[in-house]
Scaffold this active site. Sequence first.
Site, PDB file in Angstrom:
ATOM      1  CB  SER A   1       5.300  -3.970   2.899  1.00 17.61           C
ATOM      2  OG  SER A   1       4.309  -4.695   2.201  1.00 17.61           O
TER       3      SER A   1
ATOM      4  CG  ASN B   1       3.276  -8.009  -3.691  1.00  8.85           C
ATOM      5  OD1 ASN B   1       2.225  -7.519  -3.296  1.00  8.85           O
ATOM      6  ND2 ASN B   1       3.660  -9.216  -3.352  1.00  8.85           N
ATOM      7  CG  ASP B   2       4.920  -3.916  -0.975  1.00  6.75           C
ATOM      8  OD1 ASP B   2       4.191  -4.892  -0.729  1.00  6.75           O
ATOM      9  OD2 ASP B   2       6.041  -3.750  -0.467  1.00  6.75           O
ATOM     10  CB  VAL B   3       3.885  -0.177  -6.413  1.00 10.01           C
ATOM     11  CG1 VAL B   3       5.230   0.090  -5.753  1.00 10.01           C
ATOM     12  CG2 VAL B   3       4.030  -1.156  -7.564  1.00 10.01           C
TER      13      VAL B   3
END
Length: 458
Positions: free
Chosen positions: A425, A384-386
Amino acid sequence: MNLFVEIFYLAAAVLFILGLKQMASPVTARRGIVWAGVGMVLATLITFVHPSVNSNYLLIFIGIAVGGGIAWKTGKAVAMTDMPQMIALYNGMGGGAAAAIAAVELIKQHEMDPTVQLLAVFGALIGSVAFSGSLIAFGKLQGIKQLRGAFRFHNQQRINAGLFIVVAWMGLGIATSGTDYGMFTLFLFFALALAFGVMMTLPIGGADMPVVISLYNAFTGLAVGFEGYVLDNPAMMIAGIVVGSAGTLLTQLMAKAMNRPITNVLFSNFGETMGEAQEVSGSMKAIESPDAAIMMAFAEKVIIIPGYGMAVAQAQHKIWEMTKQLQERGVTVKFAIHPVAGRMPGHMNVLLAEAGVPYDIIYDLDEINEEFKTADVALVIGANDVVNPIARTDPNSPIYGMPILNADYAKNVIVVKRGQGAGFSGIENHLFFADNCRMLYGDGQAVASELIANMKEL
Ligand code: NAP
Protein backbone atom coordinates in the site's frame (compact mmCIF):
# COMPACT_ATOMS: atom_id res chain seq x y z
CA MET A 1 -23.56 -35.76 -30.26
CA ASN A 2 -23.16 -39.42 -29.53
CA LEU A 3 -23.63 -40.93 -26.10
CA PHE A 4 -19.98 -41.96 -25.85
CA VAL A 5 -18.77 -38.34 -26.12
CA GLU A 6 -21.48 -37.15 -23.73
CA ILE A 7 -20.45 -39.64 -21.05
CA PHE A 8 -16.82 -38.53 -21.23
CA TYR A 9 -17.82 -34.86 -21.11
CA LEU A 10 -19.87 -35.60 -18.01
CA ALA A 11 -16.91 -37.40 -16.43
CA ALA A 12 -14.67 -34.39 -17.26
CA ALA A 13 -17.22 -32.00 -15.71
CA VAL A 14 -17.39 -34.11 -12.54
CA LEU A 15 -13.57 -34.03 -12.34
CA PHE A 16 -13.57 -30.20 -12.72
CA ILE A 17 -16.04 -29.81 -9.87
CA LEU A 18 -14.37 -32.32 -7.54
CA GLY A 19 -10.96 -30.82 -8.40
CA LEU A 20 -12.18 -27.34 -7.49
CA LYS A 21 -13.70 -28.63 -4.27
CA GLN A 22 -10.34 -30.12 -3.27
CA MET A 23 -8.55 -26.86 -4.02
CA ALA A 24 -10.42 -25.34 -1.05
CA SER A 25 -7.95 -26.88 1.40
CA PRO A 26 -4.13 -26.85 1.23
CA VAL A 27 -4.16 -30.51 2.28
CA THR A 28 -5.96 -31.60 -0.88
CA ALA A 29 -5.18 -28.70 -3.25
CA ARG A 30 -2.42 -30.48 -5.20
CA ARG A 31 -4.70 -33.45 -5.80
CA GLY A 32 -7.46 -31.04 -6.88
CA ILE A 33 -5.20 -29.48 -9.52
CA VAL A 34 -4.32 -32.94 -10.86
CA TRP A 35 -7.98 -34.03 -10.99
CA ALA A 36 -9.06 -30.89 -12.82
CA GLY A 37 -6.09 -31.32 -15.19
CA VAL A 38 -7.09 -34.93 -15.92
CA GLY A 39 -10.63 -33.65 -16.60
CA MET A 40 -9.25 -31.13 -19.08
CA VAL A 41 -7.11 -33.75 -20.86
CA LEU A 42 -10.15 -36.03 -21.06
CA ALA A 43 -12.37 -33.27 -22.46
CA THR A 44 -9.70 -32.32 -25.02
CA LEU A 45 -9.05 -35.88 -26.18
CA ILE A 46 -12.69 -36.87 -26.49
CA THR A 47 -13.35 -33.78 -28.62
CA PHE A 48 -11.30 -35.48 -31.36
CA VAL A 49 -14.10 -38.02 -31.82
CA HIS A 50 -16.84 -35.39 -31.52
CA PRO A 51 -19.03 -35.72 -34.65
CA SER A 52 -18.62 -32.02 -35.55
CA VAL A 53 -14.80 -32.21 -35.47
CA ASN A 54 -14.11 -34.13 -38.64
CA SER A 55 -11.34 -32.21 -40.29
CA ASN A 56 -8.29 -30.08 -39.56
CA TYR A 57 -6.79 -32.64 -37.18
CA LEU A 58 -3.28 -31.57 -38.12
CA LEU A 59 -4.05 -27.93 -37.36
CA ILE A 60 -5.54 -28.90 -33.98
CA PHE A 61 -2.47 -30.98 -33.11
CA ILE A 62 -0.16 -28.12 -34.06
CA GLY A 63 -2.23 -25.71 -31.94
CA ILE A 64 -2.13 -28.01 -28.91
CA ALA A 65 1.59 -28.72 -29.34
CA VAL A 66 2.53 -25.03 -29.64
CA GLY A 67 0.20 -23.82 -26.84
CA GLY A 68 0.89 -26.79 -24.55
CA GLY A 69 4.65 -26.59 -25.17
CA ILE A 70 4.87 -22.88 -24.35
CA ALA A 71 2.67 -23.32 -21.26
CA TRP A 72 4.74 -26.30 -20.03
CA LYS A 73 8.03 -24.45 -20.41
CA THR A 74 6.91 -21.12 -18.96
CA GLY A 75 4.92 -22.84 -16.17
CA LYS A 76 8.03 -24.67 -15.04
CA ALA A 77 10.30 -21.64 -15.26
CA VAL A 78 8.09 -18.98 -13.67
CA ALA A 79 9.14 -17.69 -10.25
CA MET A 80 6.55 -17.94 -7.47
CA THR A 81 6.54 -14.12 -7.18
CA ASP A 82 5.70 -13.81 -10.91
CA MET A 83 2.71 -16.14 -10.66
CA PRO A 84 0.02 -13.38 -10.70
CA GLN A 85 1.16 -12.07 -14.09
CA MET A 86 1.37 -15.58 -15.50
CA ILE A 87 -2.20 -16.20 -14.38
CA ALA A 88 -3.17 -12.91 -16.04
CA LEU A 89 -1.62 -14.05 -19.31
CA TYR A 90 -3.16 -17.54 -19.31
CA ASN A 91 -6.50 -16.18 -18.24
CA GLY A 92 -6.38 -13.63 -21.05
CA MET A 93 -5.78 -16.46 -23.51
CA GLY A 94 -8.93 -18.21 -22.23
CA GLY A 95 -10.99 -15.06 -22.78
CA GLY A 96 -9.41 -14.62 -26.22
CA ALA A 97 -10.23 -18.23 -27.14
CA ALA A 98 -13.87 -17.75 -26.13
CA ALA A 99 -14.05 -14.54 -28.18
CA ALA A 100 -12.42 -16.33 -31.14
CA ILE A 101 -15.08 -19.08 -31.02
CA ALA A 102 -17.78 -16.40 -31.06
CA ALA A 103 -16.04 -14.64 -33.96
CA VAL A 104 -15.89 -17.86 -36.02
CA GLU A 105 -19.56 -18.59 -35.39
CA LEU A 106 -20.69 -15.02 -36.13
CA ILE A 107 -18.54 -14.72 -39.28
CA LYS A 108 -20.35 -17.78 -40.69
CA GLN A 109 -23.58 -15.75 -40.53
CA HIS A 110 -25.62 -18.92 -40.22
CA GLU A 111 -29.10 -19.15 -38.72
CA MET A 112 -28.90 -19.34 -34.92
CA ASP A 113 -31.51 -19.62 -32.24
CA PRO A 114 -32.01 -15.98 -31.03
CA THR A 115 -30.99 -16.89 -27.46
CA VAL A 116 -27.87 -18.67 -28.68
CA GLN A 117 -26.99 -15.67 -30.88
CA LEU A 118 -27.39 -13.35 -27.91
CA LEU A 119 -25.12 -15.59 -25.81
CA ALA A 120 -22.54 -15.71 -28.63
CA VAL A 121 -22.41 -11.90 -28.67
CA PHE A 122 -22.29 -11.69 -24.86
CA GLY A 123 -19.41 -14.19 -24.83
CA ALA A 124 -17.65 -12.25 -27.58
CA LEU A 125 -17.88 -9.01 -25.62
CA ILE A 126 -16.86 -10.43 -22.25
CA GLY A 127 -14.13 -12.64 -23.73
CA SER A 128 -12.63 -9.73 -25.71
CA VAL A 129 -12.60 -7.48 -22.63
CA ALA A 130 -11.01 -10.26 -20.54
CA PHE A 131 -8.39 -10.84 -23.26
CA SER A 132 -7.19 -7.28 -23.83
CA GLY A 133 -7.69 -6.29 -20.17
CA SER A 134 -5.65 -9.27 -18.95
CA LEU A 135 -2.82 -8.40 -21.33
CA ILE A 136 -2.65 -4.89 -19.89
CA ALA A 137 -2.81 -6.37 -16.36
CA PHE A 138 0.08 -8.68 -17.28
CA GLY A 139 2.11 -5.71 -18.56
CA LYS A 140 1.50 -3.71 -15.39
CA LEU A 141 2.46 -6.58 -13.08
CA GLN A 142 5.50 -7.39 -15.19
CA GLY A 143 6.58 -3.80 -14.60
CA ILE A 144 6.64 -2.89 -18.32
CA LYS A 145 7.72 0.73 -18.18
CA GLN A 146 5.08 2.18 -20.50
CA LEU A 147 2.24 0.55 -18.55
CA ARG A 148 3.38 1.21 -15.00
CA GLY A 149 1.11 3.32 -12.82
CA ALA A 150 -2.44 4.39 -13.43
CA PHE A 151 -3.16 6.21 -16.72
CA ARG A 152 -5.72 8.84 -16.00
CA PHE A 153 -7.06 11.77 -17.96
CA HIS A 154 -9.91 14.23 -17.76
CA ASN A 155 -13.38 12.71 -18.27
CA GLN A 156 -11.87 9.24 -18.56
CA GLN A 157 -14.74 7.46 -16.82
CA ARG A 158 -17.27 9.25 -19.04
CA ILE A 159 -15.35 8.30 -22.19
CA ASN A 160 -15.12 4.70 -21.00
CA ALA A 161 -18.85 4.64 -20.22
CA GLY A 162 -19.55 6.09 -23.69
CA LEU A 163 -17.36 3.44 -25.31
CA PHE A 164 -19.14 0.71 -23.39
CA ILE A 165 -22.56 2.01 -24.45
CA VAL A 166 -21.48 2.03 -28.13
CA VAL A 167 -20.07 -1.55 -27.92
CA ALA A 168 -23.14 -2.85 -26.05
CA TRP A 169 -25.48 -1.15 -28.54
CA MET A 170 -23.58 -2.65 -31.53
CA GLY A 171 -23.58 -6.06 -29.84
CA LEU A 172 -27.32 -5.88 -29.26
CA GLY A 173 -27.78 -4.94 -32.93
CA ILE A 174 -25.75 -7.99 -34.05
CA ALA A 175 -27.53 -10.29 -31.61
CA THR A 176 -31.02 -9.28 -32.72
CA SER A 177 -30.60 -8.94 -36.49
CA GLY A 178 -30.55 -12.62 -37.46
CA THR A 179 -28.06 -12.98 -40.30
CA ASP A 180 -28.50 -9.37 -41.43
CA TYR A 181 -25.45 -7.80 -39.81
CA GLY A 182 -22.54 -6.67 -41.97
CA MET A 183 -18.97 -7.89 -41.64
CA PHE A 184 -17.70 -4.35 -41.08
CA THR A 185 -20.06 -3.93 -38.11
CA LEU A 186 -18.89 -7.26 -36.71
CA PHE A 187 -15.19 -6.35 -37.00
CA LEU A 188 -15.80 -2.90 -35.53
CA PHE A 189 -17.69 -4.51 -32.63
CA PHE A 190 -14.74 -6.78 -31.83
CA ALA A 191 -12.19 -3.96 -32.24
CA LEU A 192 -14.17 -1.68 -29.88
CA ALA A 193 -14.70 -4.50 -27.35
CA LEU A 194 -10.93 -5.10 -27.27
CA ALA A 195 -10.32 -1.36 -26.97
CA PHE A 196 -12.77 -1.20 -24.07
CA GLY A 197 -10.78 -3.89 -22.20
CA VAL A 198 -7.64 -1.79 -22.61
CA MET A 199 -9.35 1.45 -21.61
CA MET A 200 -11.01 -0.13 -18.59
CA THR A 201 -7.70 -1.51 -17.26
CA LEU A 202 -5.33 1.39 -18.00
CA PRO A 203 -6.60 3.68 -15.21
CA ILE A 204 -6.23 0.96 -12.56
CA GLY A 205 -2.90 1.00 -10.73
CA GLY A 206 -0.63 -2.06 -10.60
CA ALA A 207 -1.42 -2.34 -6.89
CA ASP A 208 -4.99 -3.39 -7.65
CA MET A 209 -4.12 -5.79 -10.44
CA PRO A 210 -4.56 -9.06 -8.50
CA VAL A 211 -8.22 -8.21 -7.85
CA VAL A 212 -8.69 -7.14 -11.47
CA ILE A 213 -7.14 -10.40 -12.71
CA SER A 214 -9.52 -12.36 -10.54
CA LEU A 215 -12.42 -10.35 -12.02
CA TYR A 216 -11.24 -11.03 -15.58
CA ASN A 217 -10.90 -14.68 -14.61
CA ALA A 218 -14.62 -14.64 -13.77
CA PHE A 219 -15.31 -12.90 -17.12
CA THR A 220 -13.35 -15.57 -18.99
CA GLY A 221 -15.33 -18.32 -17.26
CA LEU A 222 -18.62 -16.65 -18.22
CA ALA A 223 -17.49 -16.15 -21.82
CA VAL A 224 -16.42 -19.81 -22.12
CA GLY A 225 -19.74 -20.91 -20.58
CA PHE A 226 -21.73 -18.81 -23.08
CA GLU A 227 -19.73 -20.14 -26.02
CA GLY A 228 -20.35 -23.65 -24.66
CA TYR A 229 -24.05 -22.97 -25.30
CA VAL A 230 -23.26 -21.73 -28.79
CA LEU A 231 -21.31 -24.93 -29.61
CA ASP A 232 -23.76 -27.06 -27.62
CA ASN A 233 -20.80 -28.41 -25.66
CA PRO A 234 -21.70 -29.34 -22.04
CA ALA A 235 -18.05 -29.68 -20.88
CA MET A 236 -17.39 -26.07 -21.93
CA MET A 237 -20.60 -24.88 -20.31
CA ILE A 238 -19.81 -26.54 -16.98
CA ALA A 239 -16.11 -25.60 -16.98
CA GLY A 240 -17.06 -22.00 -17.84
CA ILE A 241 -19.71 -21.78 -15.13
CA VAL A 242 -17.36 -23.29 -12.53
CA VAL A 243 -14.56 -20.85 -13.42
CA GLY A 244 -17.00 -17.93 -13.64
CA SER A 245 -18.54 -18.53 -10.23
CA ALA A 246 -15.20 -19.38 -8.55
CA GLY A 247 -13.66 -16.21 -10.04
CA THR A 248 -16.59 -14.10 -8.84
CA LEU A 249 -16.35 -15.49 -5.31
CA LEU A 250 -12.58 -15.02 -5.24
CA THR A 251 -12.91 -11.40 -6.40
CA GLN A 252 -15.43 -10.75 -3.63
CA LEU A 253 -13.24 -12.46 -1.03
CA MET A 254 -10.16 -10.45 -2.02
CA ALA A 255 -12.11 -7.19 -2.03
CA LYS A 256 -13.56 -8.04 1.40
CA ALA A 257 -10.17 -9.02 2.86
CA MET A 258 -8.78 -5.67 1.65
CA ASN A 259 -11.96 -3.95 2.87
CA ARG A 260 -12.55 -2.30 -0.51
CA PRO A 261 -15.71 -2.59 -2.60
CA ILE A 262 -14.98 -3.82 -6.13
CA THR A 263 -16.31 -0.53 -7.59
CA ASN A 264 -13.59 1.25 -5.60
CA VAL A 265 -10.95 -1.02 -7.18
CA LEU A 266 -12.26 -0.44 -10.71
CA PHE A 267 -13.14 3.24 -10.62
CA SER A 268 -10.82 4.96 -8.15
CA ASN A 269 -7.09 4.77 -7.65
CA PHE A 270 -5.72 2.98 -4.57
CA GLY A 271 -5.60 5.53 -1.76
CA GLU A 272 -6.47 8.53 -3.90
CA THR A 273 -9.50 9.60 -1.89
CA MET A 274 -7.58 9.65 1.37
CA GLY A 275 -6.77 12.70 3.49
CA GLU A 276 -3.83 13.42 5.80
CA ALA A 277 -2.27 10.27 7.23
CA GLN A 278 -1.95 9.90 11.02
CA GLU A 279 1.46 11.01 12.36
CA VAL A 280 3.69 8.18 13.49
CA SER A 281 5.36 8.46 16.90
CA GLY A 282 8.36 6.63 18.41
CA SER A 283 11.39 5.29 16.60
CA MET A 284 12.48 2.06 14.95
CA LYS A 285 14.78 -0.02 17.11
CA ALA A 286 17.10 -2.60 15.57
CA ILE A 287 17.98 -5.99 17.02
CA GLU A 288 20.84 -8.31 16.05
CA SER A 289 20.30 -11.90 15.04
CA PRO A 290 21.91 -13.54 18.15
CA ASP A 291 19.60 -11.55 20.47
CA ALA A 292 16.55 -12.40 18.35
CA ALA A 293 17.55 -16.08 18.44
CA ILE A 294 17.78 -16.02 22.25
CA MET A 295 14.42 -14.27 22.52
CA MET A 296 12.70 -16.98 20.48
CA ALA A 297 14.62 -19.98 21.81
CA PHE A 298 13.62 -19.15 25.39
CA ALA A 299 10.03 -18.27 24.57
CA GLU A 300 7.02 -20.46 25.30
CA LYS A 301 5.01 -19.46 22.27
CA VAL A 302 6.16 -17.94 18.96
CA ILE A 303 3.76 -16.93 16.19
CA ILE A 304 5.30 -16.50 12.74
CA ILE A 305 3.65 -14.15 10.27
CA PRO A 306 4.90 -14.63 6.72
CA GLY A 307 4.28 -12.04 3.99
CA TYR A 308 5.22 -11.12 0.46
CA GLY A 309 8.89 -10.59 1.42
CA MET A 310 9.19 -14.23 2.47
CA ALA A 311 8.13 -15.19 -1.06
CA VAL A 312 10.67 -12.75 -2.57
CA ALA A 313 13.43 -14.15 -0.35
CA GLN A 314 12.27 -17.77 -0.84
CA ALA A 315 12.86 -18.12 2.89
CA GLN A 316 10.14 -20.70 3.59
CA HIS A 317 12.52 -23.70 3.81
CA LYS A 318 14.83 -21.96 6.24
CA ILE A 319 11.90 -20.73 8.32
CA TRP A 320 10.63 -24.29 8.60
CA GLU A 321 14.11 -25.49 9.61
CA MET A 322 14.18 -22.79 12.30
CA THR A 323 10.68 -23.78 13.44
CA LYS A 324 11.80 -27.39 13.91
CA GLN A 325 14.70 -26.22 16.07
CA LEU A 326 12.36 -24.19 18.23
CA GLN A 327 9.97 -27.13 18.55
CA GLU A 328 12.85 -29.38 19.64
CA ARG A 329 13.47 -26.88 22.43
CA GLY A 330 9.84 -27.17 23.52
CA VAL A 331 8.67 -23.85 22.05
CA THR A 332 5.11 -23.84 20.66
CA VAL A 333 5.30 -22.40 17.14
CA LYS A 334 2.27 -21.40 15.07
CA PHE A 335 1.98 -19.75 11.66
CA ALA A 336 -0.58 -16.97 11.18
CA ILE A 337 -1.80 -16.42 7.62
CA HIS A 338 -3.62 -13.28 6.51
CA PRO A 339 -6.06 -13.89 3.62
CA VAL A 340 -4.27 -11.34 1.37
CA ALA A 341 -0.68 -11.87 2.54
CA GLY A 342 1.56 -12.07 -0.51
CA ARG A 343 0.29 -11.23 -3.94
CA MET A 344 -2.35 -13.82 -4.64
CA PRO A 345 -4.89 -15.72 -2.59
CA GLY A 346 -3.32 -18.69 -0.83
CA HIS A 347 0.21 -17.44 -1.66
CA MET A 348 1.61 -18.13 1.81
CA ASN A 349 -0.16 -21.48 2.22
CA VAL A 350 1.40 -22.66 -1.05
CA LEU A 351 4.91 -21.61 0.03
CA LEU A 352 4.61 -23.18 3.48
CA ALA A 353 3.19 -26.39 1.99
CA GLU A 354 6.13 -26.46 -0.44
CA ALA A 355 8.53 -26.26 2.52
CA GLY A 356 6.72 -29.11 4.32
CA VAL A 357 5.18 -27.10 7.19
CA PRO A 358 2.36 -29.27 8.61
CA TYR A 359 -1.12 -27.82 8.12
CA ASP A 360 -2.08 -28.23 11.77
CA ILE A 361 0.28 -25.43 12.85
CA ILE A 362 -0.98 -23.02 10.16
CA TYR A 363 -3.86 -20.80 11.27
CA ASP A 364 -6.16 -18.33 9.52
CA LEU A 365 -6.62 -14.80 10.82
CA ASP A 366 -9.88 -15.56 12.64
CA GLU A 367 -8.45 -18.64 14.32
CA ILE A 368 -5.25 -17.03 15.66
CA ASN A 369 -5.92 -13.36 16.27
CA GLU A 370 -6.99 -13.89 19.88
CA GLU A 371 -3.78 -15.82 20.60
CA PHE A 372 -1.31 -12.99 19.99
CA LYS A 373 -1.98 -11.71 23.52
CA THR A 374 -0.46 -14.91 24.90
CA ALA A 375 2.49 -15.08 22.47
CA ASP A 376 5.98 -14.22 23.74
CA VAL A 377 7.23 -13.39 20.26
CA ALA A 378 5.52 -12.53 16.99
CA LEU A 379 8.06 -13.00 14.18
CA VAL A 380 6.99 -10.97 11.16
CA ILE A 381 8.95 -12.07 8.11
CA GLY A 382 8.48 -10.03 4.94
CA ALA A 383 4.97 -8.97 5.94
CA ASN A 384 4.01 -5.33 6.25
CA ASP A 385 0.46 -4.17 5.45
CA VAL A 386 -1.18 -7.23 6.99
CA VAL A 387 0.22 -6.29 10.44
CA ASN A 388 -0.18 -2.50 10.21
CA PRO A 389 -2.27 -1.35 13.22
CA ILE A 390 -3.14 1.88 11.39
CA ALA A 391 -5.83 -0.19 9.64
CA ARG A 392 -7.73 -0.15 12.95
CA THR A 393 -7.38 3.50 13.80
CA ASP A 394 -6.89 5.87 10.84
CA PRO A 395 -9.93 6.41 8.58
CA ASN A 396 -7.68 8.33 6.18
CA SER A 397 -5.43 5.34 5.60
CA PRO A 398 -5.88 3.42 2.32
CA ILE A 399 -5.93 0.19 4.35
CA TYR A 400 -8.40 1.47 6.97
CA GLY A 401 -10.88 -1.25 7.91
CA MET A 402 -8.76 -4.09 6.52
CA PRO A 403 -8.71 -6.83 9.15
CA ILE A 404 -5.10 -7.26 10.30
CA LEU A 405 -3.13 -9.84 12.26
CA ASN A 406 -2.76 -8.58 15.86
CA ALA A 407 1.04 -8.96 15.94
CA ASP A 408 1.31 -5.78 18.03
CA TYR A 409 -0.55 -7.53 20.91
CA ALA A 410 2.31 -10.02 21.37
CA LYS A 411 4.78 -9.39 24.20
CA ASN A 412 7.62 -8.91 21.71
CA VAL A 413 7.59 -8.38 17.96
CA ILE A 414 10.55 -9.07 15.67
CA VAL A 415 10.23 -7.77 12.10
CA VAL A 416 12.50 -9.19 9.41
CA LYS A 417 12.86 -6.96 6.36
CA ARG A 418 15.68 -5.60 4.23
CA GLY A 419 15.39 -1.89 5.02
CA GLN A 420 12.85 0.91 5.04
CA GLY A 421 10.85 -0.43 2.09
CA ALA A 422 7.11 0.15 2.31
CA GLY A 423 4.52 -2.56 1.81
CA PHE A 424 2.13 -2.97 -1.09
CA SER A 425 0.00 0.00 0.00
CA GLY A 426 3.05 2.27 0.16
CA ILE A 427 2.33 3.59 3.66
CA GLU A 428 4.29 3.76 6.90
CA ASN A 429 3.78 0.87 9.30
CA HIS A 430 3.11 2.08 12.85
CA LEU A 431 3.94 -1.36 14.28
CA PHE A 432 7.63 -0.85 13.43
CA PHE A 433 7.75 2.15 15.77
CA ALA A 434 6.03 0.43 18.70
CA ASP A 435 7.87 -0.04 22.04
CA ASN A 436 7.61 -3.84 21.89
CA CYS A 437 8.92 -4.07 18.31
CA ARG A 438 12.48 -4.72 17.10
CA MET A 439 13.70 -4.60 13.50
CA LEU A 440 15.94 -7.42 12.29
CA TYR A 441 17.31 -6.10 9.01
CA GLY A 442 18.36 -8.33 6.13
CA ASP A 443 17.12 -10.56 3.37
CA GLY A 444 14.55 -13.03 4.72
CA GLN A 445 16.48 -16.15 3.77
CA ALA A 446 19.84 -14.88 4.99
CA VAL A 447 18.33 -13.79 8.32
CA ALA A 448 16.59 -17.15 8.79
CA SER A 449 19.92 -18.95 8.15
CA GLU A 450 21.65 -16.72 10.72
CA LEU A 451 18.91 -17.37 13.28
CA ILE A 452 19.32 -21.13 12.78
CA ALA A 453 23.09 -20.88 13.25
CA ASN A 454 22.68 -18.70 16.35
CA MET A 455 20.14 -21.07 17.89
CA LYS A 456 22.47 -24.04 17.34
CA GLU A 457 25.12 -22.23 19.38
CA LEU A 458 22.82 -21.72 22.37
P1 NAP B 1 3.65 -6.17 1.81
O1 NAP B 1 2.76 -5.23 2.52
O2 NAP B 1 3.71 -6.06 0.33
O3 NAP B 1 5.12 -6.03 2.41
C1 NAP B 1 6.16 -6.83 1.99
C2 NAP B 1 7.40 -6.43 2.79
O4 NAP B 1 8.40 -7.41 2.52
C3 NAP B 1 7.99 -5.08 2.40
O5 NAP B 1 7.81 -4.16 3.42
C4 NAP B 1 9.48 -5.36 2.12
O6 NAP B 1 10.29 -4.47 2.87
C5 NAP B 1 9.66 -6.80 2.59
N1 NAP B 1 10.56 -7.57 1.73
C6 NAP B 1 10.65 -7.56 0.38
N2 NAP B 1 11.61 -8.39 -0.05
C7 NAP B 1 12.16 -8.94 1.07
C8 NAP B 1 13.20 -9.88 1.28
N3 NAP B 1 13.90 -10.40 0.26
N4 NAP B 1 13.49 -10.22 2.55
C9 NAP B 1 12.81 -9.70 3.60
N5 NAP B 1 11.81 -8.80 3.45
C10 NAP B 1 11.49 -8.42 2.20
O7 NAP B 1 3.28 -7.69 2.14
P2 NAP B 1 2.09 -8.34 2.96
O8 NAP B 1 2.12 -7.90 4.38
O9 NAP B 1 2.15 -9.79 2.62
O10 NAP B 1 0.77 -7.69 2.38
C11 NAP B 1 0.22 -8.04 1.13
C12 NAP B 1 -0.32 -6.81 0.45
O11 NAP B 1 -0.67 -7.18 -0.89
C13 NAP B 1 -1.56 -6.26 1.12
O12 NAP B 1 -1.58 -4.85 1.07
C14 NAP B 1 -2.67 -6.82 0.24
O13 NAP B 1 -3.84 -6.02 0.27
C15 NAP B 1 -2.00 -6.78 -1.12
N6 NAP B 1 -2.66 -7.67 -2.08
C16 NAP B 1 -2.65 -9.01 -1.84
C17 NAP B 1 -3.37 -9.82 -2.69
C18 NAP B 1 -3.47 -11.31 -2.41
O14 NAP B 1 -4.32 -11.95 -3.03
N7 NAP B 1 -2.65 -11.88 -1.56
C19 NAP B 1 -4.02 -9.31 -3.79
C20 NAP B 1 -3.96 -7.94 -3.99
C21 NAP B 1 -3.28 -7.14 -3.14
P3 NAP B 1 11.80 -4.18 2.44
O15 NAP B 1 11.75 -3.70 1.04
O16 NAP B 1 12.30 -3.17 3.42
O17 NAP B 1 12.54 -5.49 2.56
